[in-house]
Design a protein around this motif. Structure first.
Motif, PDB file in Angstrom:
ATOM      1  N   TYR A 337     -11.399 -37.836 -17.563  1.00 38.88           N
ATOM      2  CA  TYR A 337     -12.528 -38.860 -17.307  1.00 38.88           C
ATOM      3  C   TYR A 337     -12.901 -39.352 -15.978  1.00 38.88           C
ATOM      4  O   TYR A 337     -14.185 -39.189 -15.665  1.00 38.88           O
ATOM      5  N   VAL A 338     -11.900 -39.435 -15.006  1.00 35.71           N
ATOM      6  CA  VAL A 338     -12.431 -39.995 -14.001  1.00 35.71           C
ATOM      7  C   VAL A 338     -12.914 -39.104 -13.116  1.00 35.71           C
ATOM      8  O   VAL A 338     -13.882 -39.156 -12.387  1.00 35.71           O
ATOM      9  N   ALA A 339     -12.620 -37.659 -13.118  1.00 42.08           N
ATOM     10  CA  ALA A 339     -12.953 -36.517 -12.202  1.00 42.08           C
ATOM     11  C   ALA A 339     -14.615 -36.136 -12.401  1.00 42.08           C
ATOM     12  O   ALA A 339     -15.584 -35.996 -12.093  1.00 42.08           O
ATOM     13  N   VAL A 340     -14.833 -36.347 -14.078  1.00 41.27           N
ATOM     14  CA  VAL A 340     -16.200 -36.116 -14.580  1.00 41.27           C
ATOM     15  C   VAL A 340     -17.129 -37.245 -14.123  1.00 41.27           C
ATOM     16  O   VAL A 340     -18.339 -37.218 -13.882  1.00 41.27           O
ATOM     17  N   ALA A 341     -16.506 -38.238 -14.282  1.00 41.96           N
ATOM     18  CA  ALA A 341     -17.324 -39.595 -13.917  1.00 41.96           C
ATOM     19  C   ALA A 341     -17.794 -39.657 -12.569  1.00 41.96           C
ATOM     20  O   ALA A 341     -18.882 -40.103 -12.262  1.00 41.96           O
ATOM     21  N   GLN A 342     -16.974 -39.126 -11.427  1.00 45.41           N
ATOM     22  CA  GLN A 342     -17.383 -38.875 -10.175  1.00 45.41           C
ATOM     23  C   GLN A 342     -18.668 -38.039 -10.085  1.00 45.41           C
ATOM     24  O   GLN A 342     -19.655 -38.198  -9.314  1.00 45.41           O
ATOM     25  N   VAL A 343     -18.486 -36.926 -10.768  1.00 45.01           N
ATOM     26  CA  VAL A 343     -19.713 -36.091 -10.655  1.00 45.01           C
ATOM     27  C   VAL A 343     -20.800 -36.468 -11.568  1.00 45.01           C
ATOM     28  O   VAL A 343     -22.144 -36.547 -10.936  1.00 45.01           O
ATOM     29  N   LEU A 344     -20.770 -37.200 -12.735  1.00 48.58           N
ATOM     30  CA  LEU A 344     -21.956 -37.735 -13.190  1.00 48.58           C
ATOM     31  C   LEU A 344     -22.440 -38.877 -12.186  1.00 48.58           C
ATOM     32  O   LEU A 344     -23.716 -39.152 -12.316  1.00 48.58           O
ATOM     33  N   ALA A 345     -21.799 -39.743 -11.618  1.00 56.58           N
ATOM     34  CA  ALA A 345     -22.384 -40.554 -10.677  1.00 56.58           C
ATOM     35  C   ALA A 345     -23.053 -40.065  -9.544  1.00 56.58           C
ATOM     36  O   ALA A 345     -24.086 -40.399  -9.082  1.00 56.58           O
ATOM     37  N   TYR A 346     -22.573 -38.763  -9.018  1.00 53.34           N
ATOM     38  CA  TYR A 346     -23.259 -38.103  -8.068  1.00 53.34           C
ATOM     39  C   TYR A 346     -24.438 -37.828  -8.648  1.00 53.34           C
ATOM     40  O   TYR A 346     -25.691 -37.853  -7.862  1.00 53.34           O
ATOM     41  N   VAL A 347     -24.613 -37.172  -9.850  1.00 54.68           N
ATOM     42  CA  VAL A 347     -25.662 -36.786 -10.347  1.00 54.68           C
ATOM     43  C   VAL A 347     -26.760 -38.013 -10.250  1.00 54.68           C
ATOM     44  O   VAL A 347     -27.979 -37.652 -10.200  1.00 54.68           O
ATOM     45  N   PHE A 348     -26.354 -39.049 -10.964  1.00 56.81           N
ATOM     46  CA  PHE A 348     -27.246 -40.284 -10.916  1.00 56.81           C
ATOM     47  C   PHE A 348     -27.848 -40.651  -9.661  1.00 56.81           C
ATOM     48  O   PHE A 348     -29.173 -40.870  -9.499  1.00 56.81           O
ATOM     49  N   GLN A 349     -27.019 -40.577  -8.550  1.00 54.56           N
ATOM     50  CA  GLN A 349     -27.204 -41.092  -7.228  1.00 54.56           C
ATOM     51  C   GLN A 349     -28.220 -39.857  -6.527  1.00 54.56           C
ATOM     52  O   GLN A 349     -29.187 -40.190  -5.828  1.00 54.56           O
ATOM     53  N   LEU A 350     -28.117 -38.578  -6.976  1.00 51.28           N
ATOM     54  CA  LEU A 350     -28.839 -37.458  -6.443  1.00 51.28           C
ATOM     55  C   LEU A 350     -30.237 -37.854  -6.889  1.00 51.28           C
ATOM     56  O   LEU A 350     -31.267 -37.644  -6.154  1.00 51.28           O
ATOM     57  N   LYS A 351     -30.499 -38.070  -8.174  1.00 40.71           N
ATOM     58  CA  LYS A 351     -31.800 -38.207  -9.032  1.00 40.71           C
ATOM     59  C   LYS A 351     -32.436 -39.497  -8.225  1.00 40.71           C
ATOM     60  O   LYS A 351     -33.646 -39.563  -7.812  1.00 40.71           O
ATOM     61  N   GLN A 352     -31.734 -40.491  -7.918  1.00 40.08           N
ATOM     62  CA  GLN A 352     -32.198 -41.822  -7.252  1.00 40.08           C
ATOM     63  C   GLN A 352     -32.799 -41.465  -5.756  1.00 40.08           C
ATOM     64  O   GLN A 352     -33.844 -41.778  -5.503  1.00 40.08           O
ATOM     65  N   ALA A 353     -32.039 -40.581  -5.051  1.00 35.14           N
ATOM     66  CA  ALA A 353     -32.507 -40.466  -3.666  1.00 35.14           C
ATOM     67  C   ALA A 353     -33.670 -39.335  -3.787  1.00 35.14           C
ATOM     68  O   ALA A 353     -34.471 -39.568  -2.948  1.00 35.14           O
ATOM     69  N   VAL A 354     -33.640 -38.461  -4.673  1.00 36.32           N
ATOM     70  CA  VAL A 354     -34.650 -37.475  -5.089  1.00 36.32           C
ATOM     71  C   VAL A 354     -35.898 -38.375  -5.060  1.00 36.32           C
ATOM     72  O   VAL A 354     -37.218 -37.899  -4.585  1.00 36.32           O
ATOM     73  N   SER A 355     -35.786 -39.204  -5.962  1.00 35.65           N
ATOM     74  CA  SER A 355     -37.194 -40.084  -6.443  1.00 35.65           C
ATOM     75  C   SER A 355     -37.784 -40.948  -5.387  1.00 35.65           C
ATOM     76  O   SER A 355     -38.933 -41.077  -5.235  1.00 35.65           O
ATOM     77  N   ARG A 356     -36.749 -41.261  -4.378  1.00 39.55           N
ATOM     78  CA  ARG A 356     -37.412 -42.081  -3.405  1.00 39.55           C
ATOM     79  C   ARG A 356     -37.369 -41.455  -1.904  1.00 39.55           C
ATOM     80  O   ARG A 356     -37.846 -41.917  -1.030  1.00 39.55           O
ATOM     81  N   GLY A 357     -37.080 -40.118  -2.065  1.00 38.95           N
ATOM     82  CA  GLY A 357     -37.378 -39.280  -0.898  1.00 38.95           C
ATOM     83  C   GLY A 357     -36.284 -39.640   0.178  1.00 38.95           C
ATOM     84  O   GLY A 357     -36.504 -39.244   1.346  1.00 38.95           O
ATOM     85  N   GLU A 358     -35.291 -40.038  -0.299  1.00 41.89           N
ATOM     86  CA  GLU A 358     -34.059 -40.143   0.607  1.00 41.89           C
ATOM     87  C   GLU A 358     -33.200 -39.190   0.879  1.00 41.89           C
ATOM     88  O   GLU A 358     -33.294 -38.168   0.056  1.00 41.89           O
ATOM     89  N   GLU A 359     -32.096 -39.260   1.647  1.00 41.46           N
ATOM     90  CA  GLU A 359     -31.054 -37.875   1.977  1.00 41.46           C
ATOM     91  C   GLU A 359     -30.437 -38.011   0.749  1.00 41.46           C
ATOM     92  O   GLU A 359     -29.781 -39.102   0.402  1.00 41.46           O
ATOM     93  N   PRO A 360     -30.078 -36.809   0.328  1.00 40.72           N
ATOM     94  CA  PRO A 360     -29.225 -36.696  -1.080  1.00 40.72           C
ATOM     95  C   PRO A 360     -27.643 -37.132  -0.470  1.00 40.72           C
ATOM     96  O   PRO A 360     -27.300 -36.763   0.590  1.00 40.72           O
ATOM     97  N   PRO A 361     -27.137 -37.626  -1.571  1.00 37.69           N
ATOM     98  CA  PRO A 361     -25.543 -38.055  -1.120  1.00 37.69           C
ATOM     99  C   PRO A 361     -24.801 -36.728  -1.060  1.00 37.69           C
ATOM    100  O   PRO A 361     -25.046 -35.620  -1.601  1.00 37.69           O
ATOM    101  N   LYS A 362     -23.477 -36.999  -0.543  1.00 41.27           N
ATOM    102  CA  LYS A 362     -22.597 -35.849  -0.549  1.00 41.27           C
ATOM    103  C   LYS A 362     -21.894 -35.599  -1.766  1.00 41.27           C
ATOM    104  O   LYS A 362     -21.274 -36.439  -2.716  1.00 41.27           O
ATOM    105  N   ALA A 363     -21.887 -34.355  -1.975  1.00 41.64           N
ATOM    106  CA  ALA A 363     -21.158 -33.950  -3.417  1.00 41.64           C
ATOM    107  C   ALA A 363     -19.781 -34.273  -3.458  1.00 41.64           C
ATOM    108  O   ALA A 363     -19.021 -33.904  -2.545  1.00 41.64           O
TER     109      ALA A 363
END
Length: 378
Positions: A337-363
């Motif tokens: 659960y914890v490991a996958v939660a980190q991955v899903l959180a990264y995906v959410f942050q990545l989508k937010q960054a792309v939509s705002r034109g910001e620098e993508p977070p670190k994987a």
């Protein structure tokens, strides 16, 4: 069936062949063993109830010698005598009849077990063919049965001659002295003789039972080809089963590829493993694996995911652990659960960054227990 076929029947009968034989009523039976059990049961009953049997015999013997003058001139005397004789005879032979009946029903169970077959009761008119009947008489089994009958005749005759020779004086002595003592001696000699006769029958029956069991097993033996054909019939044709498994795999793979565009993230090894995850908070208790594969299949999964712009996260330990622990279309285990939660959180942050034109977070590089990777640990 040719002689060559008989020589090839070296394999023991399978459980299926034995079961089919029992359904047809083909079980080992020994008439000699059944006869011996019946005789021993009757003799044992007579010997155990010897005193009571003697009383009934004595009453039967003296019944015609104890009438008064009035009874002799009565027209009811024959009916009364017959009624008394029937009662005494019934009391004398009833225990023996019951014992022999029980023995006759139980004796077949000793060898072939309890078995009832409706098929065996069906009439078989081919048995009425006289030509086939002569063939069975002069066949090997017929000759064996003839030899057994002659052997039984010789053994029983020898025992009878031995009894008559050794008990000659005792037999002659039964007619001397008091009537009661002579009757007791005669009954004792008769019981001992019957017991000896039954023991001889038991020896013959035991030997016949062993032969019948051997002969039954021999007649049901199978060739190696018959065993192979039966295995194919029971388990299915290996080629057909392989074809079915291949079709099932192809159908499952097709459904997996159809579900793949709905994935939220693709976790890779990066090149050998690929596992696609989807999570619907309203419908799922935990993220679910909707596609996974290794090597060539993993490559196809990555190509489809790239064509549908599904985020890809390179996390080798997590990809191997997901592949090893989770079946297709199943939710991930709680240990991930914890490991996958980190991955899903990264995906959410990545989508937010792309939509705002910001620098993508670190994987992320989530920590995974090596034991969860199973055979893919290294």
């Amino acid at each position: 069936m040719s002689e060559h076929d008989d020589q090839e029947r070296t394999e023991q009968p399978s459980e299926k062949r034995l079961r089919e034989a029992r359904e047809k009523g083909e079980v080992p039976r020994s008439r000699d063993l059944s006869g011996a059990v019946v005789v021993l049961a009757a003799v044992s009953t007579l010997l155990n109830g010897g005193e009571g049997a003697m009383q009934h015999v004595r009453r039967l013997y003296t019944m015609g010698m104890s009438y008064g003058r009035e009874a002799l001139f009565s027209d009811q005397l024959p009916a009364r005598v017959l009624n008394m004789a029937l009662h005494e005879a019934l009391a004398l032979f009833a225990p023996v009849a019951v014992a022999t009946m029980v023995a006759a029903l139980a004796a077949p169970v000793l060898l072939g077990g309890l078995n009832f077959s409706a098929e065996a009761l069906q009439p078989k008119f081919e048995r009425l063919d006289p030509i086939k009947g002569l063939g069975r008489i002069f066949a090997m089994r017929g000759l064996v049965e003839l030899g057994k009958s002659l052997l039984k005749l010789l053994l029983i005759g020898a025992v009878l001659l031995m009894v008559l020779k050794n008990w000659q004086d005792d037999l002659m002595g039964t007619g001397q002295g008091e009537v009661g003592a002579g009757m007791v001696r005669a009954m004792r000699l008769l019981g001992h003789g019957a017991l000896l006769f039954g023991s001889v029958l038991a020896l013959i029956g035991g030997a016949d039972a062993l032969y019948q069991k051997f002969d039954h097993n021999k007649r049901l033996r199978m060739t190696r080809q018959e065993l192979k054909d039966e295995a194919k019939e029971s388990d299915g044709n290996p080629e057909l089963k392989g074809r079915i498994r291949q079709l099932q795999f192809q159908m499952a793979r097709k459904r997996m590829m159809q579900e793949l565009p709905t994935a939220d993230v693709l976790v890779t090894n990066p090149s050998h493993f690929a596992v696609a995850l989807r999570y619907d908070e309203g419908r799922m208790g935990a993220p679910r694996v909707i596609a996974k594969g290794v090597d060539e299949l993993a490559l196809q999964i990555r190509l489809v995911a790239a064509s549908h712009r599904i985020p890809t996260v390179e996390a080798p330990p997590l990809a191997r652990a997901l592949y090893a622990t989770t079946q297709l279309d199943r939710e991930i285990p709680s240990s991930l659960y914890v490991a996958v939660a980190q991955v899903l959180a990264y995906v959410f942050q990545l989508k937010q960054a792309v939509s705002r034109g910001e620098e993508p977070p670190k994987a992320p590089q989530p920590d995974v227990d090596p034991d969860l990777m199973g055979p893919y640990k290294f």
